[in-house]
Design an enzyme around this catalytic site. Structure first.
Site, short mmCIF file in Angstrom:
data_model
loop_
_atom_site.label_atom_id
_atom_site.label_comp_id
_atom_site.label_asym_id
_atom_site.label_seq_id
_atom_site.Cartn_x
_atom_site.Cartn_y
_atom_site.Cartn_z
CD GLN A 238 -2.91 -1.15 2.06
OE1 GLN A 238 -3.41 -0.02 2.69
NE2 GLN A 238 -3.33 -2.46 2.70
CE LYS A 254 3.14 1.68 6.76
NZ LYS A 254 2.71 0.18 7.49
CD GLU A 275 0.52 -1.37 4.93
OE1 GLU A 275 0.74 -0.34 5.02
OE2 GLU A 275 0.82 -2.33 4.37
CB ALA A 358 7.42 4.90 11.19
CB ALA A 359 12.19 7.19 13.77
CG ASP A 427 0.41 -8.34 6.91
OD1 ASP A 427 0.76 -9.19 6.30
OD2 ASP A 427 0.88 -7.08 6.39
CD GLU A 432 13.51 -5.98 7.72
OE1 GLU A 432 14.28 -5.10 8.20
OE2 GLU A 432 12.73 -5.71 6.82
CG ASP A 447 4.34 -3.38 7.36
OD1 ASP A 447 3.56 -2.41 7.49
OD2 ASP A 447 4.46 -4.15 6.49
#
Length: 551
Positions: A238, A254, A275, A358-359, A427, A432, A447
């Protein structure tokens, strides 16, 4: 003349009748008003007694004192024993007290509930008796990390070089040796921008320290600093934008897709869900309240679609998608896999739009990250089931694989599972890690936009790793029990934490109540595991070093 007498009497009788009716109405109105005035007088007297010197209304003092006394007892008990009871009886008490505490909010509308909670929390702020402050002062949130070696820091600092940008178009500031270096000044604390302080604070165990002061500054900068450059963020499904701020910090924006009051349709598959910007904001605060600190800082922000996006973008593809809607709002849709078309535009009102900032994490050229498939990922197919859904002994096989048979990776995955269940986030197909820290490091909880979609439904399949593996960190278990007590109720500390964001309220009251309900489900799952396998097999003691230090 005699013929007119009956007519005159009839007219007089009508006048008398109407006069009597008017008198009756006046008496009814007078009777109805007298109790209201008396009641208003009583309310005013009570408010006068309960107001502080500045004129702010204070909560019921005896009730507040009793709650604070209970909170102090909780703090003293843990400080003296170093533990909380994990017996079945204590968990039953937690469930009973939570049911009682939720009985009143469940009767309120989401709007009135949010306003009631916000007003109460603001009053507590004014009195310096914040639940959130008390929570973060609790010993469970002040467990020191092990001693850090140079290899435990993500970056080293080179104080011999000046801190300069590679070029005017640089996305980050680095030296030729790819080390972060000092600008003018004598110490990092005085000279680094907040986003750089955030970077150099990352270590093997956490993204930032619990008492980190620069995180507050970074959140403020994300919400207020001038935007100087905007491009589309490619990848994902998105629309997202990369925004560069005037101090060279970068943020992932976002935009608002779904209002806070809207629930995701139960007929929509999780992989087709919107989202939500407010989910990203709430996820950061929830992750911090759980004591994980594995989500980069996120702040809400109002942007001007024309001044802050259209006029600043260097992305030709993005620029071509702007238009004026029939309602005279400025809209765009960008390029992405889902919802990037004229039928799903992102619109200002008429130019103002809210979203999450978001940083960014350090660029992968400086701090390489590895992406790993989540063994318990959903099937992402409308008909097929995943392997873990069909094999009750699936966890036994995972424990034997190279990644999960050593280190902390499996127990970190359990932490991530609990976070996702509390948010309702299905989701989580990958996670990571920083390559530098190998297999012994925390997961990055990135995310989170598909969380907080349905407050009326608890997706139990998200808890499969906890149910099948029956493992949990002792520190995580103790904090979950603490957040289920009245003194540190999860919904209360979340509501208070979200008040600091400029887009507050971030979550509606039904979503906050759902957090309490889901927390009890997690504790019930752990209790069932302990019944089946015993406390020693289920609860992994990660607090031995801390216990020794306390002694």
């Amino acid at each position: 003349m005699f013929r007119r007498i009956p007519f005159l009497m009839l007219c007089k009788s009508k006048v008398v009748l109407w006069f009597l009716i008017l008198i009756s109405l006046a008496l009814h109105i007078l009777i109805a008003l007298l109790p209201v005035q008396e009641l208003n007088t009583q309310i005013c007297d009570h408010n006068t007694q309960a107001a502080d010197k500045t004129g702010h209304f204070l909560p019921n003092q005896p009730l507040l004192k009793s709650r604070l006394s209970k909170a102090n007892r909780e703090l003293q008990n843990f400080a003296s024993t170093g533990t909380l009871s994990s017996t079945s009886q204590s968990l039953e008490k937690v469930r009973d007290s939570s049911d009682r505490s939720q009985s009143l909010p469940s009767k309120l509308s989401s709007k009135s509930g949010s306003e009631l909670g916000s007003n109460l929390q603001r009053d507590l702020y004014k009195q310096n008796k914040s639940k959130l402050t008390a929570l973060f002062q609790h010993p469970l949130y002040n467990i020191p990390t092990p001693p850090l070696s140079p290899d435990d820091h993500l970056f080293s600092v080179n104080s011999a070089e000046r801190f300069t940008a590679k070029s005017s178009n640089s996305d980050g500031w680095v030296s030729h040796e790819q080390e972060y270096v000092l600008p003018d000044g004598n110490s990092p604390a005085d000279t680094y921008p907040s986003w750089l302080k955030f970077y150099i604070g990352i270590n093997r165990y956490e993204l930032y320290a619990q008492n980190s002061s620069h995180i507050v500054s970074l959140l403020q900068e994300l919400a207020t600093l001038k935007i100087v450059r905007v491009v589309q963020k490619f990848g994902g499904t998105q629309m997202k934008l990369t925004m560069t701020l005037q101090n060279y910090g970068k943020a992932l924006f976002k935009p608002l897709r779904q209002t806070r009051e809207e629930e995701t349709s139960p007929d929509l598959f999780y992989f087709s869900d919107f989202e939500r910007h407010n989910a990203e904001i709430a996820a950061f605060h929830l992750d911090r309240i759980l004591g994980f600190r594995r989500i980069p800082p996120v702040s809400g922000r109002q942007v001007n679609v024309v001044r802050d996006i259209k006029e600043l973008t260097t992305d030709g593809q993005l620029e071509e998608t702007f238009f004026i809607s029939p309602a005279n709002n400025v809209c765009f849709y960008g390029t992405c896999s889902y919802y990037c078309d004229m039928e799903h535009p992102l619109c200002g009102k008429p130019e103002m739009m809210e979203g999450s900032m978001a940083a960014y994490l350090p660029d992968v050229t400086l701090a390489k990250r590895l992406s790993w498939r989540n063994p318990w990922k959903q099937s992402y197919h409308k008909n097929k089931k995943a392997k873990w859904e069909m094999d009750p002994r699936y966890c036994d096989k995972i424990k034997k694989t190279a990644l999960y048979n050593t280190g902390t990776r499996l127990i970190d995955l359990i932490d991530m599972t609990i976070l996702d269940f509390l948010m309702g986030n299905m989701d989580r197909h990958h996670y990571e890690t920083f390559q530098k820290f190998d297999n012994d490091s925390f997961f990055l909880h990135l995310d989170n936009g598909r969380g907080f979609g349905r407050h009326s439904h608890d997706e139990l399949s998200i808890l499969a790793p906890l149910q099948q593996c029956c493992w949990i960190r002792k520190s995580t278990f103790l904090r979950l029990q603490l957040l289920a007590t009245e003194a540190y109720r999860l919904s209360d500390v979340m509501r208070e934490a979200l008040l600091s964001d400029q887009l507050s309220p971030i979550l509606t009251e039904p979503h906050l109540s759902a957090l309490n309900r889901r927390l009890l489900t997690v504790l019930e799952t752990i209790r069932n595991c302990i019944k089946q396998h015993g406390d020693q097999s289920v609860v992994v003691n990660d607090m031995e070093a801390w216990s020794v230090a306390q002694e």
